[in-house]
Design a protein around this motif. Structure first.
Motif, PDB file in Angstrom:
ATOM      1  N   ARG A 276       4.541   6.737   2.824  1.00 20.79           N
ATOM      2  CA  ARG A 276       5.047   5.381   3.044  1.00 20.79           C
ATOM      3  C   ARG A 276       4.700   4.508   1.845  1.00 20.79           C
ATOM      4  O   ARG A 276       3.598   4.609   1.304  1.00 20.79           O
ATOM      5  CB  ARG A 276       4.436   4.764   4.305  1.00 20.79           C
ATOM      6  CG  ARG A 276       4.869   5.397   5.615  1.00 20.79           C
ATOM      7  CD  ARG A 276       4.345   4.569   6.796  1.00 20.79           C
ATOM      8  NE  ARG A 276       4.729   5.115   8.084  1.00 20.79           N
ATOM      9  CZ  ARG A 276       4.032   6.024   8.758  1.00 20.79           C
ATOM     10  NH1 ARG A 276       2.896   6.470   8.243  1.00 20.79           N
ATOM     11  NH2 ARG A 276       4.449   6.476   9.922  1.00 20.79           N
ATOM     12  N   VAL A 277       5.649   3.667   1.474  1.00 24.94           N
ATOM     13  CA  VAL A 277       5.439   2.681   0.413  1.00 24.94           C
ATOM     14  C   VAL A 277       5.737   1.315   1.004  1.00 24.94           C
ATOM     15  O   VAL A 277       6.860   1.067   1.476  1.00 24.94           O
ATOM     16  CB  VAL A 277       6.349   2.948  -0.795  1.00 24.94           C
ATOM     17  CG1 VAL A 277       6.186   1.847  -1.838  1.00 24.94           C
ATOM     18  CG2 VAL A 277       6.049   4.312  -1.405  1.00 24.94           C
ATOM     19  N   ALA A 278       4.730   0.452   1.038  1.00 23.76           N
ATOM     20  CA  ALA A 278       4.876  -0.883   1.641  1.00 23.76           C
ATOM     21  C   ALA A 278       5.429  -0.772   3.062  1.00 23.76           C
ATOM     22  O   ALA A 278       6.241  -1.591   3.492  1.00 23.76           O
ATOM     23  CB  ALA A 278       5.770  -1.767   0.789  1.00 23.76           C
ATOM     24  N   GLY A 279       4.984   0.249   3.787  1.00 25.04           N
ATOM     25  CA  GLY A 279       5.408   0.445   5.169  1.00 25.04           C
ATOM     26  C   GLY A 279       6.718   1.175   5.329  1.00 25.04           C
ATOM     27  O   GLY A 279       7.104   1.526   6.460  1.00 25.04           O
TER      28      GLY A 279
ATOM     29  N   ARG B 179      12.036  -1.552  -4.187  1.00 26.79           N
ATOM     30  CA  ARG B 179      10.588  -1.681  -3.951  1.00 26.79           C
ATOM     31  C   ARG B 179       9.778  -0.759  -4.849  1.00 26.79           C
ATOM     32  O   ARG B 179       8.618  -1.030  -5.131  1.00 26.79           O
ATOM     33  CB  ARG B 179      10.258  -1.364  -2.481  1.00 26.79           C
ATOM     34  CG  ARG B 179      10.936  -2.252  -1.468  1.00 26.79           C
ATOM     35  CD  ARG B 179      10.600  -3.731  -1.657  1.00 26.79           C
ATOM     36  NE  ARG B 179       9.181  -4.010  -1.619  1.00 26.79           N
ATOM     37  CZ  ARG B 179       8.487  -4.235  -0.501  1.00 26.79           C
ATOM     38  NH1 ARG B 179       9.109  -4.200   0.678  1.00 26.79           N
ATOM     39  NH2 ARG B 179       7.203  -4.511  -0.558  1.00 26.79           N
ATOM     40  N   LEU B 180      10.405   0.361  -5.274  1.00 28.21           N
ATOM     41  CA  LEU B 180       9.659   1.404  -5.974  1.00 28.21           C
ATOM     42  C   LEU B 180      10.462   1.909  -7.164  1.00 28.21           C
ATOM     43  O   LEU B 180      11.646   2.225  -7.043  1.00 28.21           O
ATOM     44  CB  LEU B 180       9.390   2.572  -5.015  1.00 28.21           C
ATOM     45  CG  LEU B 180       8.769   3.837  -5.603  1.00 28.21           C
ATOM     46  CD1 LEU B 180       7.307   3.596  -5.947  1.00 28.21           C
ATOM     47  CD2 LEU B 180       8.892   4.998  -4.614  1.00 28.21           C
ATOM     48  N   SER B 181       9.815   1.978  -8.340  1.00 28.82           N
ATOM     49  CA  SER B 181      10.448   2.562  -9.530  1.00 28.82           C
ATOM     50  C   SER B 181       9.512   3.604 -10.108  1.00 28.82           C
ATOM     51  O   SER B 181       8.295   3.554  -9.916  1.00 28.82           O
ATOM     52  CB  SER B 181      10.754   1.479 -10.571  1.00 28.82           C
ATOM     53  OG  SER B 181       9.594   0.738 -10.891  1.00 28.82           O
TER      54      SER B 181
ATOM     55  N   GLN C 229      -4.747   6.796   0.492  1.00 29.44           N
ATOM     56  CA  GLN C 229      -4.242   5.427   0.493  1.00 29.44           C
ATOM     57  C   GLN C 229      -4.453   4.842  -0.898  1.00 29.44           C
ATOM     58  O   GLN C 229      -5.558   4.886  -1.441  1.00 29.44           O
ATOM     59  CB  GLN C 229      -4.960   4.561   1.531  1.00 29.44           C
ATOM     60  CG  GLN C 229      -4.681   4.954   2.973  1.00 29.44           C
ATOM     61  CD  GLN C 229      -5.361   4.012   3.953  1.00 29.44           C
ATOM     62  OE1 GLN C 229      -6.299   3.294   3.611  1.00 29.44           O
ATOM     63  NE2 GLN C 229      -4.890   4.015   5.183  1.00 29.44           N
ATOM     64  N   ILE C 230      -3.383   4.327  -1.465  1.00 28.86           N
ATOM     65  CA  ILE C 230      -3.445   3.655  -2.758  1.00 28.86           C
ATOM     66  C   ILE C 230      -3.264   2.168  -2.489  1.00 28.86           C
ATOM     67  O   ILE C 230      -2.227   1.748  -1.964  1.00 28.86           O
ATOM     68  CB  ILE C 230      -2.360   4.167  -3.711  1.00 28.86           C
ATOM     69  CG1 ILE C 230      -2.565   5.666  -3.975  1.00 28.86           C
ATOM     70  CG2 ILE C 230      -2.379   3.385  -5.020  1.00 28.86           C
ATOM     71  CD1 ILE C 230      -1.482   6.304  -4.828  1.00 28.86           C
ATOM     72  N   PRO C 231      -4.249   1.364  -2.813  1.00 32.75           N
ATOM     73  CA  PRO C 231      -4.167  -0.064  -2.470  1.00 32.75           C
ATOM     74  C   PRO C 231      -3.046  -0.776  -3.195  1.00 32.75           C
ATOM     75  O   PRO C 231      -2.661  -0.407  -4.311  1.00 32.75           O
ATOM     76  CB  PRO C 231      -5.543  -0.604  -2.902  1.00 32.75           C
ATOM     77  CG  PRO C 231      -6.020   0.361  -3.934  1.00 32.75           C
ATOM     78  CD  PRO C 231      -5.487   1.699  -3.535  1.00 32.75           C
TER      79      PRO C 231
ATOM     80  N   MET D 257       0.831  -1.191   0.000  1.00 32.91           N
ATOM     81  CA  MET D 257       0.000   0.000   0.000  1.00 32.91           C
ATOM     82  C   MET D 257       0.873   1.251   0.000  1.00 32.91           C
ATOM     83  O   MET D 257       1.943   1.277   0.612  1.00 32.91           O
ATOM     84  CB  MET D 257      -0.926   0.005   1.225  1.00 32.91           C
ATOM     85  CG  MET D 257      -1.810   1.241   1.346  1.00 32.91           C
ATOM     86  SD  MET D 257      -2.829   1.230   2.833  1.00 32.91           S
ATOM     87  CE  MET D 257      -3.904  -0.163   2.492  1.00 32.91           C
ATOM     88  N   ILE D 258       0.430   2.281  -0.711  1.00 31.76           N
ATOM     89  CA  ILE D 258       1.065   3.596  -0.660  1.00 31.76           C
ATOM     90  C   ILE D 258       0.179   4.499   0.186  1.00 31.76           C
ATOM     91  O   ILE D 258      -1.024   4.609  -0.073  1.00 31.76           O
ATOM     92  CB  ILE D 258       1.251   4.192  -2.063  1.00 31.76           C
ATOM     93  CG1 ILE D 258       2.201   3.318  -2.887  1.00 31.76           C
ATOM     94  CG2 ILE D 258       1.783   5.614  -1.983  1.00 31.76           C
ATOM     95  CD1 ILE D 258       2.348   3.760  -4.328  1.00 31.76           C
TER      96      ILE D 258
END
Length: 277
Positions: A59-62, A76-78, A23-25, A1-2
């Motif tokens: 937060r991205v994936a916590g 984790r993020l691009s 919140q982005i699922p 989640m973002i």
């Protein structure tokens, strides 16, 4: 989640993103839409740490975006930026291989090159792998940049206007590919899009922004509605159900009146009401 909590960005006294909490699922495709200047690209840039935020937290994936080490976050993020300029002369293969840098640190392994070949194949760029970027069309270069981002093999993929420079055929192909990437590879795809019909047909979630704030968020059925789109874009937009998709049709009322006037004038010409030299 973002997740974002009150993130804000201002330039001088102009607030571009204003206290955005959302919140982005995880999983699926989320599209961010809205008029020019709504803050869409700035929001994406802050979530990916390309831009510092003035206030708030993401937060991205916590993982706290501001506090997480770059090499950890990059696995984790691009993100694909809206403006991509490469100064040196690179081949398509070289560019796509940059996506493996968080893993290879500039020394790609056989596994890394396997990811490169897979990304080239995924974007149908295999025959162009050894061509230089400045030899490609704008649409081909755009596909090469998307291949680089997918080659990074992150759970979260952020794309700022990925349909830039693509004709209709390649825009449809790109959206089908991103939909398939989310469905088959379990990626979380977040897009900034100007074409609300692509957002309607390919997204699980749509976030509509206006004046630096989130105007509304929901499924395409909830967002692609005349009253919602009118409040976001300040124009009348008709919505039609076609083959299970909600398709928006928009036009200028003044432009329509002008076309009707020209049509009436042409009718009078053909009827001999007056002559034209």
């Amino acid at each position: 989640m973002i997740e974002t909590q009150g993130i804000t960005k201002a330039y001088d006294k102009s607030v571009v993103v204003d206290n955005v909490t959302l919140q982005i699922p995880a999983g699926g495709v989320t599209s961010i839409i809205g008029p020019n200047g709504a803050g869409k690209s700035t929001l994406l840039s802050m979530v990916s740490r390309l831009l510092p935020m003035d206030r708030g937290r993401a937060r991205v994936a916590g993982l706290d975006v501001s506090a997480t080490p770059s090499d950890v976050l990059a696995r984790r993020l691009s993100i694909l930026r809206q403006d991509n300029h490469i100064g040196s002369r690179l081949t398509v293969r070289d560019l796509v291989a940059f996506g493996r840098y968080p893993y290879s640190k500039g020394r790609p392994t056989a596994e890394d090159m396997g990811h490169v070949r897979a990304a080239l194949g995924y974007l149908n760029l295999g025959s162009m792998a050894d061509r230089f970027l400045d030899e490609l069309s704008g649409g081909q270069r755009q596909r090469a940049f998307v291949a680089m981002v997918l080659c990074q093999d992150t759970d979260y993929v952020l794309l700022d206007e990925p349909l830039n420079n693509l004709d209709m055929k390649h825009a449809v192909t790109m959206m089908q590919l991103l939909r398939r990437t989310a469905d088959e590879l379990g990626k979380t795809i977040v897009l900034v899009l100007h074409d609300i019909n692509f957002a309607s047909c390919y997204s699980d979630t749509i976030i509509a922004m206006k004046d630096g704030r989130v105007a509304c968020q929901g499924s395409p059925v909830e967002i692609i509605r005349p009253e919602i789109l009118r409040s976001v874009y300040d124009i009348d937009i008709a919505v039609h159900d076609m083959d299970g998709n909600r398709i928006a049709v928009y036009y200028s009322a003044n432009g329509q009146a002008a076309r009707e006037t020209v049509s009436a004038r042409n009718d009078r010409i053909h009827e001999g009401a007056f002559t034209v030299s």
